[in-house]
Design a protein around this motif. Sequence first.
Motif, mmCIF file in Angstrom:
data_model
loop_
_atom_site.group_PDB
_atom_site.id
_atom_site.type_symbol
_atom_site.label_atom_id
_atom_site.label_comp_id
_atom_site.label_asym_id
_atom_site.label_seq_id
_atom_site.Cartn_x
_atom_site.Cartn_y
_atom_site.Cartn_z
ATOM 1 N N LYS A 1 13.968 -4.642 5.284
ATOM 2 C CA LYS A 1 13.968 -5.718 4.582
ATOM 3 C C LYS A 1 12.638 -6.178 4.046
ATOM 4 C CE LYS A 1 13.145 -9.165 8.231
ATOM 5 N NZ LYS A 1 13.094 -10.511 8.216
ATOM 6 N N ASP A 2 11.618 -5.873 4.583
ATOM 7 C CA ASP A 2 10.309 -6.037 4.181
ATOM 8 C C ASP A 2 9.547 -5.162 3.024
ATOM 9 O OD1 ASP A 2 10.517 -8.562 5.249
ATOM 10 O OD2 ASP A 2 9.528 -7.545 7.166
ATOM 11 N N ILE A 3 10.343 -4.116 2.616
ATOM 12 C CA ILE A 3 9.832 -2.863 1.932
ATOM 13 C C ILE A 3 9.102 -3.240 0.622
ATOM 14 C CG2 ILE A 3 11.975 -2.213 0.621
ATOM 15 C CD1 ILE A 3 10.774 0.739 1.718
ATOM 16 N N GLY A 4 9.808 -4.195 -0.134
ATOM 17 C CA GLY A 4 9.248 -4.702 -1.498
ATOM 18 C C GLY A 4 7.861 -5.402 -1.192
ATOM 19 N N GLU A 5 7.712 -6.090 -0.152
ATOM 20 C CA GLU A 5 6.668 -6.774 0.250
ATOM 21 C C GLU A 5 5.362 -5.826 0.785
ATOM 22 O OE1 GLU A 5 4.589 -10.728 0.475
ATOM 23 O OE2 GLU A 5 6.725 -10.364 -0.002
ATOM 24 N N SER A 6 5.911 -4.776 1.492
ATOM 25 C CA SER A 6 4.905 -3.858 1.929
ATOM 26 C C SER A 6 4.449 -2.931 0.779
ATOM 27 C CB SER A 6 5.802 -3.038 2.958
ATOM 28 O OG SER A 6 5.894 -3.568 4.025
ATOM 29 N N ILE A 7 5.134 -2.620 -0.304
ATOM 30 C CA ILE A 7 4.838 -2.027 -1.334
ATOM 31 C C ILE A 7 3.859 -2.415 -2.208
ATOM 32 C CG2 ILE A 7 5.802 -0.836 -3.474
ATOM 33 C CD1 ILE A 7 8.153 0.068 -2.129
ATOM 34 N N SER B 1 1.771 -4.891 -1.153
ATOM 35 C CA SER B 1 0.639 -4.866 -0.265
ATOM 36 C C SER B 1 -0.085 -3.716 -0.539
ATOM 37 C CB SER B 1 0.838 -5.113 0.883
ATOM 38 O OG SER B 1 1.578 -6.569 1.207
ATOM 39 N N LEU B 2 0.501 -2.495 -0.374
ATOM 40 C CA LEU B 2 -0.083 -1.251 -0.655
ATOM 41 C C LEU B 2 -0.549 -0.881 -1.829
ATOM 42 C CD1 LEU B 2 2.326 0.660 1.912
ATOM 43 C CD2 LEU B 2 -0.081 0.087 2.473
ATOM 44 N N THR B 3 0.111 -1.177 -2.701
ATOM 45 C CA THR B 3 -0.315 -1.055 -4.204
ATOM 46 C C THR B 3 -1.656 -1.979 -4.369
ATOM 47 O OG1 THR B 3 1.962 -0.766 -5.134
ATOM 48 C CG2 THR B 3 0.398 -1.350 -6.667
ATOM 49 N N PHE B 4 -1.653 -3.012 -4.058
ATOM 50 C CA PHE B 4 -2.777 -3.871 -4.056
ATOM 51 C C PHE B 4 -3.984 -3.312 -3.386
ATOM 52 C CE2 PHE B 4 -5.730 -7.434 -2.949
ATOM 53 C CZ PHE B 4 -5.950 -7.942 -4.103
ATOM 54 N N ALA B 5 -3.722 -2.692 -2.321
ATOM 55 C CA ALA B 5 -4.864 -2.070 -1.348
ATOM 56 C C ALA B 5 -5.286 -0.914 -2.360
ATOM 57 C CB ALA B 5 -4.309 -1.694 -0.133
ATOM 58 N N ALA B 6 -4.275 -0.224 -2.961
ATOM 59 C CA ALA B 6 -5.019 1.135 -3.525
ATOM 60 C C ALA B 6 -5.765 0.595 -4.755
ATOM 61 C CB ALA B 6 -3.560 1.938 -4.048
ATOM 62 N N ARG B 7 -5.425 -0.513 -5.416
ATOM 63 C CA ARG B 7 -6.147 -0.909 -6.557
ATOM 64 C C ARG B 7 -7.671 -1.378 -6.079
ATOM 65 N NH1 ARG B 7 -3.294 -5.694 -9.516
ATOM 66 N NH2 ARG B 7 -5.744 -6.024 -10.081
ATOM 67 N N ALA B 8 -7.570 -1.928 -4.842
ATOM 68 C CA ALA B 8 -8.789 -2.443 -4.249
ATOM 69 C C ALA B 8 -9.715 -1.472 -3.828
ATOM 70 C CB ALA B 8 -8.643 -3.564 -3.229
#
Length: 92
Positions: A61-67, A69-76
């Motif tokens: 149920k949290d997959i959208g939020e996790s994706i 977060s991980l996309t943001f981390a990849a950018r950072a």
Amino acid sequence: RLKEAQNINKSLSALGDVIAAAANKAGHIPYRNSKLTHVLQDSLGQDSKTLMIVQSSPLTKDIGESICSLTFAARARTVELGQAKKHTGIRA
């Protein structure tokens, strides 16, 4: 709760803008676009080492939020501000 989520997203978006500007070595980095980035300005500057920890959820149920977060981390992760400098004195 909706208002709180909107404020969090706005601050994270501003943090993303700061990270993008730093990664692109822009002449102006928009630290004052949010309270979060303004407060973190010294921690995100060239003389600092910064560690970002991203939490993700294993729940479907949290997959959208996790994706997000991980996309943001990849950018950072791509940002390289230069070598941190050791400060031996106290700044006023």
